[in-house]
Design a protein around this motif. Structure first.
Motif, PDB file in Angstrom:
ATOM      1  N   GLU A   1      65.396 108.956   7.981  1.00  0.00           N
ATOM      2  CA  GLU A   1      64.883 108.034   8.993  1.00  0.00           C
ATOM      3  C   GLU A   1      64.513 108.746  10.294  1.00  0.00           C
ATOM      4  O   GLU A   1      63.673 108.259  11.045  1.00  0.00           O
ATOM      5  CB  GLU A   1      65.909 106.940   9.280  1.00  0.00           C
ATOM      6  CG  GLU A   1      66.196 106.060   8.068  1.00  0.00           C
ATOM      7  CD  GLU A   1      67.174 104.947   8.390  1.00  0.00           C
ATOM      8  OE1 GLU A   1      67.600 104.849   9.566  1.00  0.00           O
ATOM      9  OE2 GLU A   1      67.508 104.170   7.475  1.00  0.00           O
TER      10      GLU A   1
ATOM     11  N   SER B   1      60.908 106.497   4.736  1.00  0.00           N
ATOM     12  CA  SER B   1      61.808 105.807   5.667  1.00  0.00           C
ATOM     13  C   SER B   1      61.751 106.379   7.077  1.00  0.00           C
ATOM     14  O   SER B   1      62.435 105.866   7.977  1.00  0.00           O
ATOM     15  CB  SER B   1      63.259 105.882   5.146  1.00  0.00           C
ATOM     16  OG  SER B   1      63.384 105.268   3.888  1.00  0.00           O
TER      17      SER B   1
ATOM     18  N   SER C   1      65.260 108.892   2.030  1.00  0.00           N
ATOM     19  CA  SER C   1      66.129 108.182   2.970  1.00  0.00           C
ATOM     20  C   SER C   1      66.085 108.711   4.394  1.00  0.00           C
ATOM     21  O   SER C   1      66.747 108.149   5.276  1.00  0.00           O
ATOM     22  CB  SER C   1      67.579 108.228   2.461  1.00  0.00           C
ATOM     23  OG  SER C   1      67.694 107.629   1.188  1.00  0.00           O
TER      24      SER C   1
ATOM     25  N   ASP D   1      56.536 104.275   7.283  1.00  0.00           N
ATOM     26  CA  ASP D   1      57.262 103.472   8.261  1.00  0.00           C
ATOM     27  C   ASP D   1      56.939 103.857   9.698  1.00  0.00           C
ATOM     28  O   ASP D   1      57.403 103.211  10.638  1.00  0.00           O
ATOM     29  CB  ASP D   1      58.783 103.612   8.031  1.00  0.00           C
ATOM     30  CG  ASP D   1      59.348 102.389   7.343  1.00  0.00           C
ATOM     31  OD1 ASP D   1      58.550 101.590   6.823  1.00  0.00           O
ATOM     32  OD2 ASP D   1      60.593 102.233   7.308  1.00  0.00           O
TER      33      ASP D   1
END
Length: 520
Positions: free
Chosen positions: A425, A466, A423, A492
Motif C-alpha cells: 500500500e 494496492s 498487498s 489504486d
C-alpha cells in the motif's frame, strides 16, 4: 611418418579429436616419446573405443602438461591406465587442472597411488558422469602406499550431476587438502549427509585434515561454497561449524526441496554469530526455507556482506529465528514457550534488530509469499546504511518496503524496483511515532517532513494494485537525480503527482497523490 608430425613439437594446446590419425599412432607407440614435451593443454573429446584417456605407454611424454580436459568419451573406463606401472603418473607432475565431463562408463577418477605424482593438481572438475561412485577409489590394503592421502595444491573441487556419487573418498586414510578454497556440489543426490552432523565433512570423510592456526576445522580455508540440488537436507551445517568458516566469501544454496534453514542451533551456543569475510549470499529455489539460521545468538553480523539474494523461497519469513528445533533441549518448558512467543513476533520481519549488515549495497527478494515486512522498525542504526540497490518482486503479502525510520538512511539509494506485490500500500510505512530521521528533515516553516532522495536515479513501481502513496502522511519529496521513473499497473493511485501548496490536508486521504512535490 615422423616427418609429418614434427610440427607438433611447438604445440602448447592440442584437441586430439581433430587429429584422429594421430590418436591411433600415439596409442600404438608409433611416435617419438618427446613429441609433446611442450604441450600444456590437452583435450580428449568425442573419442570412441578407448578405455583410458591417456595410456600408460605415453604418459611420460607429457612432462609439461598442465590441463587435461576429457569430454564425451562413452567407452572410457579410467582416466589414467596405470595398472602395470603406476610410477608412470610421475609424467604428469605438472598437471594443474583435470576436467571430466559426460564420460558415462567411469566409476572413479583416481586411486591413492595415482595421486602421488599429481603434486601440482589444483582443480578437479567432474560433471555428468552417470556411474561415478567416488572420486578417489579405495585400494586394496596390500596395495595401499600410505595411511595418508595428500593433495598439497588442491584448491577447487566441482562435482555436478553425478547421480551415483556417494563419497569423495570412501577409505579410512587421512585426506589432507591444505589450500582447499572452493567446493561446488550440484545435483549429487546420493551424497550421504546425515542430520545433526558436519555435512560437508561427511562427504569427504571424517578424517579430512585441513590445518589451521586459529581453529580446528575441516574447511577452515574455504572461501566459496555452492550447494545445489540436495533434496534430502533439512539444514546445511550446525552452529558450531560457523566459527570455522571465517574465510568464507561466497555462499550459494539452491534447489534443496526440503531445506528449512541453513544453520541450525546445536550444543554450542554463543551470543554472536559472525561471518566476517562473507561478501555474497544467494538463496534460491528453497520452497521449505523459513529462516536463514535457527539460533539463540543475540546478533548475526556479516560485516562484509555486499550482495544478498533471496529468490523463490516462498516460505521465508525471518532471517534469524530463535525457536528450538531438531534434537535440542531447552532449560525449561517455560523458557521454550517464551522463546516461541518472541519468535512468532519476530517472524513478521525478515530483518530485525539482531541482524547487522553494515556493508550491504544490493538486496534482491522475489517470490517470498509469506513475507509481510522486510525491516523491523527497531533495526540497528549501523545496519543497512550503505544500501544502494533494492529489488522486490512477487511478494504477495508484503504491505510496505521500508519502515519510515529508515528514511534518513537511504541517501545512498540509487535503484529501487518494486513489482508484482499485491498487498503493498505504501513504500515507506508510517510508524505511530515519527522517527528521529524524519524529525531532522522537517521544514520548520511548513512543519511538513521533506523526503530527499539525493542519489536515486531509477524508480520502478509496477503491478502494485494496492499502492496508494509513497508515504501516507503529509510530506514533500525531492528527487534531484532521478533519471527514469516507471509507474505501471498501480490502479489504486488516483493522483500521480501534486504540487505542495503549503496547506496541510489539501487532499483527502482517499485522494492522496503518489508524489507530493514543490514543483510537478
Amino acid at each position: 611418418m615422423f616427418t609429418d608430425m614434427v610440427g607438433f613439437r611447438s604445440f602448447e594446446h592440442l584437441t586430439l579429436s581433430q587429429f584422429p590419425d594421430l590418436k591411433e599412432k600415439l596409442w600404438n607407440g608409433q611416435v617419438p616419446i618427446d613429441l609433446f614435451w611442450n604441450l600444456k593443454s590437452l583435450e580428449v573429446d568425442n573419442l570412441s573405443d578407448m578405455s583410458s584417456a591417456i595410456p600408460s605407454n605415453v604418459l611420460s611424454g607429457f612432462k609439461n602438461l598442465e590441463m587435461l580436459d576429457v569430454r564425451s568419451c562413452e567407452s572410457l573406463e579410467q582416466v589414467f591406465d596405470l595398472e602395470e606401472n603406476r610410477q608412470e603418473i610421475m609424467g604428469l607432475k605438472k598437471l594443474k587442472s583435470l576436467k571430466i565431463d559426460n564420460c558415462n562408463n567411469l566409476r572413479y577418477i583416481f586411486t591413492p597411488s595415482m595421486l602421488l605424482g599429481l603434486v601440482q593438481l589444483q582443480k578437479i572438475e567432474v560433471k555428468n558422469c552417470a556411474l561415478i561412485e567416488e572420486i578417489i577409489k579405495k585400494e586394496a590394503q596390500k596395495d595401499a602406499v600410505s595411511d595418508k592421502i595428500v593433495i598439497p595444491q588442491l584448491n577447487s573441487v566441482v562435482l555436478e550431476s553425478l547421480p551415483n556419487l556417494a563419497r569423495f573418498y570412501p577409505g579410512s586414510d587421512i585426506l589432507e587438502c591444505p589450500p582447499l578454497e572452493t567446493i561446488i556440489i550440484k545435483d549429487c543426490q546420493k551424497v550421504h549427509m546425515k542430520e545433526f552432523s558436519v555435512h560437508l565433512a561427511s562427504l569427504f570423510t571424517v578424517k579430512v585434515v585441513l590445518p589451521s592456526l586459529e581453529a580446528p576445522s575441516c574447511f577452515q580455508n574455504l572461501t566459496n561454497l555452492v550447494i545445489d540440488g540436495f533434496d534430502h537436507l533439512k539444514y546445511l551445517f550446525p552452529f558450531s561449524m560457523v566459527k570455522s568458516l571465517f574465510k568464507l566469501k561466497k555462499l550459494e544454496i539452491s534447489n534443496c526441496k526440503f531445506m528449512e534453514r541453513v544453520i541450525d542451533e546445536d550444543e554450542e551456543r554463543s551470543s554472536r554469530m559472525l561471518f566476517p569475510k562473507l561478501y555474497e549470499l544467494k538463496l534460491t529455489d528453497l520452497p521449505k526455507l523459513t529462516t536463514f539460521c535457527n539460533s539463540t545468538a543475540n546478533i548475526v553480523e556479516m560485516s562484509s556482506l555486499f550482495r544478498l539474494w533471496i529468490m523463490n523461497c516462498p516460505g521465508v519469513q525471518t532471517f534469524i529465528s530463535n525457536s528450538i528445533c531438531g534434537g535440542m533441549t531447552s532449560s525449561s518448558k517455560e523458557n521454550e514457550e517464551m522463546s516461541a512467543k518472541e519468535n512468532y513476533t519476530r517472524m513478521r520481519y525478515l530483518f530485525d534488530e539482531k541482524v547487522r549488515f553494515p556493508s550491504l549495497e544490493r538486496l534482491q527478494i522475489s517470490h517470498a509469499d509469506e513475507l509481510v515486512n522486510i525491516w523491523d522498525d527497531q533495526v540497528s542504526l549501523d545496519s543497512f546504511c550503505k544500501i544502494k540497490n533494492v529489488f522486490v518482486y512477487f511478494c504477495k503479502r508484503l504491505v510496505s518496503v521500508f519502515p519510515s525510520n529508515m528514511l534518513g538512511r537511504h541517501q545512498k539509494l540509487e535503484y529501487l524496483e518494486v513489482q508484482n506485490c499485491d498487498s503493498v500500500e505504501e513504500i515507506f510505512q508510517v510508524l505511530e511515532k515519527r522517527p528521529r530521521e524524519v524529525e531532522e528533515i522537517v521544514d520548520k516553516e511548513e512543519a511538513v517532513p521533506k523526503l530527499v532522495f539525493s542519489n536515486l536515479a531509477w524508480l520502478s513501481l509496477q503491478m502494485l494494485p494496492s499502492l496508494k502513496s509513497l508515504y501516507r502522511k503529509m510530506h514533500i519529496s525531492e528527487w534531484p537525480n532521478l533519471i527514469k521513473l516507471n509507474v505501471h499497473g498501480c490502479d489504486d493511485v488516483e493522483i500521480f503527482a501534486s504540487e505542495f501548496s503549503g496547506i496541510q490536508g489539501t487532499h483527502g486521504e482517499s485522494q492522496q497523490p503518489l508524489f507530493l512535490v514543490y514543483k510537478v
